[in-house]
Design an enzyme around this catalytic site. Structure first.
Site, mmCIF file in Angstrom:
data_model
loop_
_atom_site.group_PDB
_atom_site.id
_atom_site.type_symbol
_atom_site.label_atom_id
_atom_site.label_comp_id
_atom_site.label_asym_id
_atom_site.label_seq_id
_atom_site.Cartn_x
_atom_site.Cartn_y
_atom_site.Cartn_z
ATOM 1 N N HIS A 144 8.233 0.308 -11.397
ATOM 2 C CA HIS A 144 9.240 1.297 -11.000
ATOM 3 C C HIS A 144 10.213 1.546 -12.160
ATOM 4 O O HIS A 144 11.229 2.200 -11.982
ATOM 5 C CB HIS A 144 10.037 0.802 -9.790
ATOM 6 C CG HIS A 144 9.296 0.845 -8.478
ATOM 7 N ND1 HIS A 144 8.427 1.855 -8.145
ATOM 8 C CD2 HIS A 144 9.328 0.015 -7.401
ATOM 9 C CE1 HIS A 144 7.951 1.634 -6.911
ATOM 10 N NE2 HIS A 144 8.478 0.525 -6.454
ATOM 11 N N SER A 174 12.486 7.910 3.034
ATOM 12 C CA SER A 174 11.513 6.824 3.123
ATOM 13 C C SER A 174 12.182 5.487 2.761
ATOM 14 O O SER A 174 11.954 4.466 3.419
ATOM 15 C CB SER A 174 10.349 7.114 2.172
ATOM 16 O OG SER A 174 9.406 6.084 2.235
ATOM 17 N N ARG A 300 4.380 4.161 6.906
ATOM 18 C CA ARG A 300 5.159 4.753 7.987
ATOM 19 C C ARG A 300 4.491 6.055 8.393
ATOM 20 O O ARG A 300 3.369 6.049 8.850
ATOM 21 C CB ARG A 300 6.621 4.935 7.527
ATOM 22 C CG ARG A 300 7.620 5.156 8.653
ATOM 23 C CD ARG A 300 9.038 5.325 8.113
ATOM 24 N NE ARG A 300 9.188 6.467 7.241
ATOM 25 C CZ ARG A 300 9.538 7.691 7.618
ATOM 26 N NH1 ARG A 300 9.782 7.920 8.886
ATOM 27 N NH2 ARG A 300 9.653 8.693 6.748
HETATM 28 P P1 PAP Z 1 6.968 1.397 -2.783
HETATM 29 O O1 PAP Z 1 7.578 2.242 -3.865
HETATM 30 O O2 PAP Z 1 7.924 0.452 -2.141
HETATM 31 O O3 PAP Z 1 5.701 0.746 -3.203
HETATM 32 P P2 PAP Z 1 5.636 3.697 -1.668
HETATM 33 O O4 PAP Z 1 4.258 3.344 -1.342
HETATM 34 O O5 PAP Z 1 5.892 4.456 -2.909
HETATM 35 O O6 PAP Z 1 6.582 2.419 -1.609
HETATM 36 O O7 PAP Z 1 6.259 4.587 -0.504
HETATM 37 C C1 PAP Z 1 6.006 4.397 0.853
HETATM 38 C C2 PAP Z 1 5.750 5.790 1.406
HETATM 39 O O8 PAP Z 1 4.394 6.155 1.145
HETATM 40 C C3 PAP Z 1 5.930 5.845 2.912
HETATM 41 O O9 PAP Z 1 6.361 7.175 3.173
HETATM 42 P P3 PAP Z 1 7.228 7.555 4.443
HETATM 43 O O10 PAP Z 1 8.318 6.552 4.587
HETATM 44 O O11 PAP Z 1 7.738 8.933 4.172
HETATM 45 O O12 PAP Z 1 6.279 7.535 5.585
HETATM 46 C C4 PAP Z 1 4.502 5.594 3.396
HETATM 47 O O13 PAP Z 1 4.281 6.029 4.710
HETATM 48 C C5 PAP Z 1 3.715 6.395 2.387
HETATM 49 N N1 PAP Z 1 2.341 5.917 2.242
HETATM 50 C C6 PAP Z 1 1.907 4.623 2.200
HETATM 51 N N2 PAP Z 1 0.576 4.574 2.094
HETATM 52 C C7 PAP Z 1 0.143 5.860 2.081
HETATM 53 C C8 PAP Z 1 -1.154 6.464 2.012
HETATM 54 N N3 PAP Z 1 -2.242 5.720 1.945
HETATM 55 N N4 PAP Z 1 -1.222 7.808 2.015
HETATM 56 C C9 PAP Z 1 -0.126 8.578 2.084
HETATM 57 N N5 PAP Z 1 1.133 8.072 2.161
HETATM 58 C C10 PAP Z 1 1.268 6.724 2.164
#
Ligand code: PAP
Length: 335
Positions: A144, A174, A300
């Site tokens: 990050h 998010s 989520r």
């Molecule tokens: P991180 O930076 O802590 O690793 P990251 O994966 O970047 O987190 O962000 C999580 C977001 O990606 C969540 O979005 P939301 O809160 O708006 O729902 C999560 O739902 C979404 N996310 C995780 N996995 C996937 C996936 N396989 N496809 C699409 N979106 C995803």
């Protein structure tokens, strides 16, 4: 991986939030600082804000990481599609080793964050020299950090960097959900008002912020290309997943063959890495990642535009204007 981590008392990687070396302490004492809403201090190192333990792991990384030319670094601002990008890149790069639709695929039994580990938020936390030599090439890592901080360890290597960017408003919402979901009721953040998160983003002093500075660091780099860099957008991945995953494969030097395209390999990988598939796996409902976060917290709703359910138009305009102003001043555009 951020404020909430400061409250994860049971997490092995985040318990020693303030246990830093003398060298790090000296550095920190010279850096600009700001208090967060719980009274913890954030410091600005190389243009981005961090808690002391993250600065320590960044120093470890900058001092000891030895890049291989074949390394692939997946970079993102938190909550911009990191988990998805990790899953996709892992599945694409290793598709000859593990057929995407087999029951034995590692993504079916492990979380993407354990298969592609964060540098500063995992591998280098409380560890100056994690053993990375045994990992077979190409090694996949994630970060990050903004580009200028990452680049210190990549200077002599043409290794590839993939950056995924998401609308600031959806990344903010998010992050807000992540903090509330992750943190136990007794901690302050379970009642964290979204207004406070917006204020924090406008002010800029929050871990891995400011968003716009980080995006700009990678956008600039995508023009300079001191390292080959692919700039991806979460929204485009949602809109045209096949095209974007093929773009990713092309950049990583493992384009899909015509035969693979005809036989459904691209679709299989997308299905394997989809939010619905990953979030419903037993491992992602119950486990905890190597960076100390419950797997379920990374999944989520996904998609584009959830900010409309949480932010006012006024907040949205302020956030958008702030990003546009920063990009305009640099003369750069997203597309
Ligand atoms: P991180 O930076 O802590 O690793 P990251 O994966 O970047 O987190 O962000 C999580 C977001 O990606 C969540 O979005 P939301 O809160 O708006 O729902 C999560 O739902 C979404 N996310 C995780 N996995 C996937 C996936 N396989 N496809 C699409 N979106 C995803």
């Amino acid at each position: 991986m951020e404020e909430a981590s400061q409250n994860l008392q049971n997490s092995p990687n985040f318990t020693n939030a303030d246990s830093v070396s003398q060298e790090c302490e000296n550095l920190i004492s010279s850096l600009p600082s700001e208090k967060d809403s719980t009274g913890k201090t954030l410091y600005n190192y190389q243009g981005s804000w961090y808690y002391p333990n993250t600065i320590q792991s960044i120093l470890n990384f900058q001092k000891y990481f030895e890049a291989r030319d074949t390394d692939i670094i997946l970079a993102s601002f938190p909550k911009s599609g990191t988990t998805w990008l990790k899953a996709l890149a892992f599945a694409v790069v290793h598709r000859n080793k593990y057929a995407a639709n087999l029951v034995s695929h590692p993504l079916l039994s492990d979380n993407p964050h354990n298969l592609v580990r964060f540098l500063e938020a995992d591998l280098y936390v409380n560890n100056q020299r994690p053993d990375l030599k045994e990992l077979s090439s190409p090694r996949l890592f994630a970060t990050h950090m903004p580009f200028q901080t990452l680049h210190e360890s990549l200077r002599d290597s043409p290794c590839k960097v993939v950056y995924v960017c998401r609308d600031i408003k959806d990344a903010l919402v998010s992050r807000w959900h992540f903090i509330r979901k992750l943190v136990k009721k007794e901690y302050l953040y379970s009642n964290y008002p979204v207004e406070e998160m917006v204020e924090k983003f406008i002010k800029g002093a929050y871990s891995f912020g400011p968003f716009q500075d980080q995006v700009l660091s990678y956008l600039k780099e995508s023009l300079v290309n001191s390292n080959p860099l692919l700039f991806m957008r979460y929204e485009e991945m949602i809109e045209k997943p096949e095209a974007q995953v093929m773009r990713l494969a092309d950049f990583l030097g493992c384009s899909f063959t015509e035969e693979e395209k005809k036989s459904g390999t691209v679709e299989n990988i997308l299905e394997l890495c989809s939010l619905s598939n990953l979030s419903n796996l037993e491992v992602n409902k119950t486990g905890t990642s190597t960076c100390g976060i419950a797997h379920h917290a990374f999944f989520r709703k996904g998609g584009v535009g959830d900010w409309k359910n949480h932010l006012t138009d006024d907040m949205a305009i302020k956030l958008d204007e702030m990003v546009e102003k920063k990009l305009q001043a640099s003369g750069l555009k997203f597309q």
